[in-house]
Scaffold this active site. Sequence first.
Site, PDB file in Angstrom:
ATOM      1  N   GLY A   1       0.850  -1.185   0.000  1.00 56.09           N
ATOM      2  CA  GLY A   1       0.000   0.000   0.000  1.00 56.09           C
ATOM      3  C   GLY A   1       0.880   1.227   0.000  1.00 56.09           C
ATOM      4  O   GLY A   1       1.946   1.245  -0.626  1.00 56.09           O
ATOM      5  N   GLU A   2       0.476   2.242   0.724  1.00 51.09           N
ATOM      6  CA  GLU A   2       1.260   3.471   0.850  1.00 51.09           C
ATOM      7  C   GLU A   2       1.589   3.638   2.330  1.00 51.09           C
ATOM      8  O   GLU A   2       0.701   3.809   3.159  1.00 51.09           O
ATOM      9  CB  GLU A   2       0.444   4.650   0.318  1.00 51.09           C
ATOM     10  CG  GLU A   2       1.288   5.779  -0.247  1.00 51.09           C
ATOM     11  CD  GLU A   2       1.984   6.567   0.862  1.00 51.09           C
ATOM     12  OE1 GLU A   2       3.161   6.939   0.680  1.00 51.09           O
ATOM     13  OE2 GLU A   2       1.350   6.805   1.897  1.00 51.09           O
ATOM     14  N   SER A   3       2.862   3.543   2.662  1.00 52.47           N
ATOM     15  CA  SER A   3       3.256   3.401   4.072  1.00 52.47           C
ATOM     16  C   SER A   3       2.861   4.599   4.922  1.00 52.47           C
ATOM     17  O   SER A   3       2.474   4.438   6.087  1.00 52.47           O
ATOM     18  CB  SER A   3       4.762   3.143   4.175  1.00 52.47           C
ATOM     19  OG  SER A   3       5.509   4.192   3.586  1.00 52.47           O
TER      20      SER A   3
ATOM     21  N   CYS B   1       6.338  -5.288   0.923  1.00 52.31           N
ATOM     22  CA  CYS B   1       6.452  -3.957   0.322  1.00 52.31           C
ATOM     23  C   CYS B   1       6.233  -2.877   1.382  1.00 52.31           C
ATOM     24  O   CYS B   1       7.081  -2.680   2.244  1.00 52.31           O
ATOM     25  CB  CYS B   1       5.490  -3.831  -0.857  1.00 52.31           C
ATOM     26  SG  CYS B   1       5.895  -2.462  -1.981  1.00 52.31           S
TER      27      CYS B   1
ATOM     28  N   ARG C   1      12.447   3.876   1.033  1.00 53.82           N
ATOM     29  CA  ARG C   1      11.106   3.845   0.445  1.00 53.82           C
ATOM     30  C   ARG C   1      11.167   4.144  -1.057  1.00 53.82           C
ATOM     31  O   ARG C   1      11.924   4.986  -1.502  1.00 53.82           O
ATOM     32  CB  ARG C   1      10.254   4.888   1.173  1.00 53.82           C
ATOM     33  CG  ARG C   1       8.811   4.956   0.802  1.00 53.82           C
ATOM     34  CD  ARG C   1       8.088   5.856   1.801  1.00 53.82           C
ATOM     35  NE  ARG C   1       6.745   6.205   1.374  1.00 53.82           N
ATOM     36  CZ  ARG C   1       6.452   7.325   0.740  1.00 53.82           C
ATOM     37  NH1 ARG C   1       7.407   8.218   0.470  1.00 53.82           N
ATOM     38  NH2 ARG C   1       5.212   7.574   0.373  1.00 53.82           N
TER      39      ARG C   1
ATOM     40  N   ILE D   1       6.697  -3.718  -7.036  1.00 52.93           N
ATOM     41  CA  ILE D   1       5.837  -2.615  -7.448  1.00 52.93           C
ATOM     42  C   ILE D   1       6.106  -1.430  -6.526  1.00 52.93           C
ATOM     43  O   ILE D   1       5.764  -1.456  -5.349  1.00 52.93           O
ATOM     44  CB  ILE D   1       4.351  -3.011  -7.375  1.00 52.93           C
ATOM     45  CG1 ILE D   1       4.084  -4.271  -8.206  1.00 52.93           C
ATOM     46  CG2 ILE D   1       3.473  -1.850  -7.835  1.00 52.93           C
ATOM     47  CD1 ILE D   1       2.699  -4.850  -7.996  1.00 52.93           C
ATOM     48  N   ARG D   2       6.759  -0.405  -7.027  1.00 53.24           N
ATOM     49  CA  ARG D   2       7.160   0.764  -6.215  1.00 53.24           C
ATOM     50  C   ARG D   2       7.791   0.288  -4.904  1.00 53.24           C
ATOM     51  O   ARG D   2       7.450   0.767  -3.816  1.00 53.24           O
ATOM     52  CB  ARG D   2       5.962   1.666  -5.934  1.00 53.24           C
ATOM     53  CG  ARG D   2       5.385   2.359  -7.139  1.00 53.24           C
ATOM     54  CD  ARG D   2       4.271   3.306  -6.750  1.00 53.24           C
ATOM     55  NE  ARG D   2       4.764   4.373  -5.871  1.00 53.24           N
ATOM     56  CZ  ARG D   2       3.974   5.149  -5.138  1.00 53.24           C
ATOM     57  NH1 ARG D   2       2.668   4.948  -5.141  1.00 53.24           N
ATOM     58  NH2 ARG D   2       4.478   6.104  -4.397  1.00 53.24           N
TER      59      ARG D   2
ATOM     60  N   HIS E   1       5.881  -8.817  -3.755  1.00 54.04           N
ATOM     61  CA  HIS E   1       4.498  -9.196  -3.489  1.00 54.04           C
ATOM     62  C   HIS E   1       4.258 -10.665  -3.858  1.00 54.04           C
ATOM     63  O   HIS E   1       3.779 -10.952  -4.963  1.00 54.04           O
ATOM     64  CB  HIS E   1       3.551  -8.325  -4.317  1.00 54.04           C
ATOM     65  CG  HIS E   1       3.510  -6.887  -3.924  1.00 54.04           C
ATOM     66  ND1 HIS E   1       2.573  -6.385  -3.056  1.00 54.04           N
ATOM     67  CD2 HIS E   1       4.287  -5.844  -4.293  1.00 54.04           C
ATOM     68  CE1 HIS E   1       2.769  -5.088  -2.901  1.00 54.04           C
ATOM     69  NE2 HIS E   1       3.809  -4.732  -3.636  1.00 54.04           N
TER      70      HIS E   1
ATOM     71  N   GLU F   1       1.915 -12.562  -2.968  1.00 55.75           N
ATOM     72  CA  GLU F   1       0.488 -12.882  -3.042  1.00 55.75           C
ATOM     73  C   GLU F   1      -0.070 -12.782  -4.455  1.00 55.75           C
ATOM     74  O   GLU F   1      -1.164 -13.297  -4.737  1.00 55.75           O
ATOM     75  CB  GLU F   1      -0.307 -11.963  -2.098  1.00 55.75           C
ATOM     76  CG  GLU F   1      -0.501 -10.540  -2.564  1.00 55.75           C
ATOM     77  CD  GLU F   1       0.688  -9.622  -2.310  1.00 55.75           C
ATOM     78  OE1 GLU F   1       0.573  -8.414  -2.622  1.00 55.75           O
ATOM     79  OE2 GLU F   1       1.730 -10.105  -1.816  1.00 55.75           O
TER      80      GLU F   1
END
Length: 230
Positions: free
Chosen positions: A63-65, A95, A124, A157-158, A198, A200
């Site tokens: 997500g976005e930390s 992530c 990050r 991913i990012r 990731h 999953e």
Amino acid sequence: MTAPGSTGPHVSSPDSRPLVGVLALQGDVREHLAALEVSGARAVTVRRAAELDAVDGLVIPGGESTTMSHLLTVLDLFEPLAARLAAGLPAYGSCAGMIMLASTILDTRPDAKHLDALDITVRRNAFGRQVESFETDLDIAGITDGPDAAPMRAVFIRAPWVESVSPHVQVLARVPDGPAQGRIVAVRQGAVLATSFHPEVTGDRRVHAYFVDMVREVSGGNRGVGNIDT
């Protein structure tokens, strides 16, 4: 290797599978739930302190930390989660989950909070923007080794990477080639596991199975109550 201390209040349950929560604030929550179930856990979402109290282990998805740390604070989950981690709750972060579990974060906002469960320094968005997402094959210690094992396809991913680790942290995987060759992307410290990638999203359940085994090591015969409202 397991972390000492209590992992929270539990009562006996007829189901011997460990109860593993997925922090359901952002990210691939359903995918993690499905992977955990296939790997031998009872999987539930966690959004409230009572739900956190019930679980034997916790997955913190991507997500976005900075948003995640804000939501944890708004929902009065940050301090309870930090306390359970300090007491030995097994946790796996992918992530942004890795960022949240770290002790030091580079290139983040000054008001962002983190959980200090891994003695690592994380950068990050180290691999770049979303358009620079990539895949590679990884050898992961304890997960892909053995006579019948094969490398794992890892999706970034990012993603963050780990800049440095303390002597207490085991490095499980590094990027094998390319511009980021040698960068650390999977670590474990006691009952806490983290990956930059990731697992999953690929259908390869070996990281989740490894984490469920970690939860079993810590929880032993004690299981979560399994009566929480999801």
